[in-house]
Enzyme design. Structure first.
Site, PDB file in Angstrom:
ATOM      1  CB  SER A 179      -0.937  -0.033   1.213  1.00 43.47           C
ATOM      2  OG  SER A 179      -1.941   0.943   1.090  1.00 43.47           O
ATOM      3  CG  ASN A 180      -0.426   4.621  -1.436  1.00 47.29           C
ATOM      4  OD1 ASN A 180      -1.118   5.411  -0.802  1.00 47.29           O
ATOM      5  ND2 ASN A 180      -0.897   3.959  -2.492  1.00 47.29           N
TER       6      ASN A 180
END
Ligand code: CTP
Length: 417
Positions: free
Chosen positions: A216-217
């Site tokens: 993810s980020n």
């Protein structure tokens, strides 16, 4: 709190009736005032038993009305307080609204300043009921609420939860933040984007590695949520497709929660049919693990190599699908860049066939991921690049929507300039 355009200069009559939740409305009065609204508080006698008029006077900087015979403040169209206040108002908000006041609104009883104002008002009326669980559930109150709804009165809540009495159930005043959202929603209905439909994406995506891990980020979703709120403030009907975030849904938005890029693609494709604008603020993951492990991966001493597969590009898919239908009429992308900001943004604008791209330098500490502010450059199809100063994400959203408004009206970017 910074000024909120949909509230700036709006006259709100805030009716406070008798309930313990009146103390929460002091916070709301403060928020509304800070956001730029002119708040005239009208209190019933019972309301004054819970919070002193002085509290509201201090928070709004305006006289507080407590009786039918009081003289009006400045700037009203007539010297008769109840007529002047009622006719000047853009919104009448009654919070907390007791069962007694709801009953008075239904029958048209005018026995105090607030109920008299409600009869004379021509503006939208929003009520936020707060009362004992049994009083709200009572068929008399339910029938009164239903009648008011059919007459176009807007309702915020009541919410479910613990009551001051210790009982649990429906009857709590909605929290001030949410109440503010209802106020924005009601006031925004006749905005520039009334009748328009928007799809906004927000937040990160998550690509599962195994049952307990994902790629993810750090996107918080704030810029996308701010865009959704700003579009609602202008009257648009908004679908908010969001990856995992901790943010509250803006009042009035239809929220669709997704996890992976593929989920987001499907949700966006089914939501964009016939819409006017797609604002793609989500930080979509570009790759996913080629294979998701069915069981939790075990640690070993060896290096680990993971195979990744590109995820679908949502904007490109929408641009392709819009060919035959022409929808959405405006496609807006974001470009998160760590180098060559303008060059990369222009390449994305062309490659994804966008109408506007909002470019931001994610290396700046006060812009981009997971902060409240942003520093963006708006790049359009005419080759113009407008660099905006550091501003809140809400202010960035307003600037983007000014451009959308112009594109939807068929104006060129030169008109905007
Ligand atoms: N985007 C998308 N689908 C993806 C990836 C990105 O629709 N699979 C959208 C984003 O929401 C954003 C725009 O494309 O509006 C640009 O995203 P960005 O991450 O800056 O660019 P990428 O296309 O992913 O290119 P790169 O990572 O190489 O910069």
């Amino acid at each position: 709190m910074e000024p909120i355009p949909v509230l700036t200069g709006k006259r709100i009559v805030l009716g406070v009736t008798g309930g313990i939740a009146a103390y929460k409305v002091a916070t709301l009065a403060s928020h509304l005032t800070q956001a730029g609204a002119v708040v005239d508080v009208v209190m019933t006698q019972a309301g004054q038993r819970f919070v002193a008029p002085l509290t509201f006077h201090a928070l709004t900087g305006r006289p507080v009305y407590t009786d039918l015979w009081s003289a009006p403040g400045e700037g009203l169209p007539t010297h008769i307080a109840h007529v002047g206040l009622a006719h000047a108002a853009d919104l009448m908000l009654i919070a907390p609204a007791t069962a007694n006041t709801l009953a008075k609104l239904v029958t048209g009883l005018a026995d105090n300043l607030l109920s008299t104002l409600a009869l004379a008002a021509r503006c939208p009326v929003l009520v936020a009921p707060a009362m004992d669980v049994g009083m709200w559930a009572n068929p008399a109150t339910q029938s009164n609420a239903a009648t008011l709804r059919t007459r176009g009165v807007h309702f915020a809540g009541p919410a479910r939860g613990r009551m001051a009495s210790g009982l649990e159930g429906e009857g709590r005043l909605v929290e001030p933040e949410e109440l503010l959202g209802h106020v924005r929603w009601v006031l925004g209905r006749r905005g520039d984007l009334a009748g328009r439909r928007a799809v906004v994406t927000a937040g990160p995506t998550r690509e599962p590695v195994d049952p307990v891990r994902f790629l993810s980020n750090p996107s918080s979703g704030r810029q996308g949520f701010a865009l959704a709120q700003a579009a609602l403030d202008r009257g648009a009907k908004v679908t908010l497709v969001t990856g995992p975030t901790h943010l509250a849904t803006p009042v009035g938005a239809q929220r669709v929660d997704v996890t992976t890029a593929q989920d987001m693609l499907e949700a966006v494709l089914s939501a964009v049919e016939g819409v006017d604008v797609l604002l793609m603020a989500a930080a979509v993951g570009d790759y996913r693990p080629t294979k998701m492990e069915a069981q939790k991966m075990k640690k070993t001493a060896a290096d680990l190599t993971m195979h990744l597969t590109p995820t679908p590009d949502i904007l490109s898919a929408v641009a392709q699908a819009r060919g035959p239908t022409g929808y959405p009429r405006a496609l807006v992308g974001f470009a998160a860049e760590s180098e060559n900001l303008l060059e990369n943004a222009r390449t994305k604008l062309a490659a994804k066939r966008l109408d506007l791209i909002v470019a931001n330098d994610i290396t700046a500490p006060d812009a981009g991921f997971a902060v409240g502010t942003n520093r963006v450059t708006l790049v359009d199809t005419d080759g113009n690049a407008e660099q905006l100063p550091l501003m809140s994400k809400a202010a960035v959203a307003e600037a983007v929507l000014d451009r959308i408004d112009c594109i939807l009206r068929g104006g060129t970017e030169r008109d905007h300039a």
